[in-house]
Design a protein around this motif. Structure first.
Motif, PDB file in Angstrom:
ATOM      1  N   ASN A  99      10.434  14.828 -15.663  1.00 38.28           N
ATOM      2  CA  ASN A  99       9.287  14.824 -16.578  1.00 38.28           C
ATOM      3  C   ASN A  99       8.946  13.427 -17.088  1.00 38.28           C
ATOM      4  N   ASN A 150       2.844  16.485  -6.872  1.00 39.73           N
ATOM      5  CA  ASN A 150       3.481  17.115  -8.035  1.00 39.73           C
ATOM      6  C   ASN A 150       3.599  16.192  -9.248  1.00 39.73           C
ATOM      7  N   LYS A 164       1.366  15.677 -12.837  1.00 41.37           N
ATOM      8  CA  LYS A 164       0.313  16.232 -13.682  1.00 41.37           C
ATOM      9  C   LYS A 164      -0.463  15.088 -14.336  1.00 41.37           C
ATOM     10  N   ILE A 186       6.319  16.499 -12.409  1.00 39.07           N
ATOM     11  CA  ILE A 186       6.681  17.898 -12.637  1.00 39.07           C
ATOM     12  C   ILE A 186       7.636  18.351 -11.549  1.00 39.07           C
TER      13      ILE A 186
END
Length: 289
Positions: free
Chosen positions: A208, A245, A247, A278
């Protein structure tokens, strides 16, 4: 329109269109034909602009370590040439790039913990001026990597970057776990941007973690830089990051930090993207045409 049957390195599409429109202000032909002469192609699926043929990797790295950082202040003597070790004009630009980064982080502070001492890696840090501001204002632990040895020396000794290392093929194996990775006018230079986005997730960027890119907007910049291997519009970079992947948190158009050309739209010269990694395993590039 001229068509080419060449596989796009981003999405795998086999059909591309050759860019043929050339004018005095927005050139499409290579500015250094001795380094490489190429055509600019636009992928018919994802819209990425890329060079054909590819440049040799060793030749490109040697260019970054030598001619790419020539200052314009060289003195040519009888038997030797002496030049400044760094392009000091770019030190100011690197420093001011922090301002845009800082403003974008503040706008999106819900996605970031300012209370802890975060770790930031600047990929292609050159002389470390951007990281200097990150350390002074945000109290980040700073890490920089670059191909330019002279730049890394200055980053460590003068701008007090906590850790520096030369960029090698084993970069992805380094256990860094950075909270943020930044690429300031570097992402367009990567030979395999999809591989980069995939591999940094393993060791370099924490789960993250944030990715911050500043890239040239192809609608306001020439296509004649032989080191700009790929160029991305707002739609294209959003497509690539989502497919890998990441965001998108914010995607903005901004201008230069200094006065630019009066004959170009200086307000939209750069794209600034903040994205979050992510935890999805598969990379998938859908057909969008």
């Amino acid at each position: 329109m001229k068509k080419r049957k060449i596989s796009c390195k981003i999405c795998g599409e086999n059909n591309s269109t050759v860019v043929t429109k050339n004018n005095f202000f927005l050139r499409i032909d290579s500015s250094d034909k001795k380094l490489i002469n190429y055509d600019n192609l636009v992928c018919d699926n994802c819209g990425t602009i890329y060079h054909h043929p590819d440049i040799d990797k060793k030749k490109l790295i040697n260019h970054y370590q030598t001619a790419y950082r020539k200052t314009g202040s060289a003195i040519y003597l009888k038997n030797r040439t002496i030049d400044l070790p760094l392009r000091f004009d770019w030190t100011s630009v690197s420093f001011h790039r922090f301002h845009a980064f800082y403003e974008i982080l503040l706008k999106n502070k819900n996605n970031f913990n300012f209370k802890k001492k975060n770790k930031i890696l600047d990929y292609g840090c050159y002389q470390g001026a951007f990281l200097f501001a990150c350390k002074k204002i945000l109290n980040f632990r700073t890490i920089g990597t670059d191909y330019n040895k002279e730049g890394l020396k200055m980053a460590k000794s003068f701008f007090l970057v906590d850790e520096v290392f030369e960029t090698f093929n084993n970069f992805y194996k380094k256990k860094i776990n950075a909270d943020i990775i930044t690429l300031l006018h570097v992402f367009e230079h990567l030979m395999d941007p999809v591989d980069f986005l995939r591999k940094i997730k393993k060791n370099v960027l924490k789960n993250n973690g944030l990715l911050y890119l500043e890239i040239p907007n192809p609608y306001s910049n020439p296509l004649n830089d032989p080191t700009h291997l790929f160029l991305y519009s707002k739609d294209t970079i959003e497509y690539i990051l989502k497919s890998c992947n990441y965001k998108i948190i914010t995607l903005e158009q901004r201008g230069l930090y200094q006065q630019g050309s009066l004959l170009r739209n200086n307000k939209n010269l750069n794209l600034h993207i903040l994205a979050k990694s992510i935890n999805k395993k598969d990379i998938f590039f859908p057909k969008v045409l």
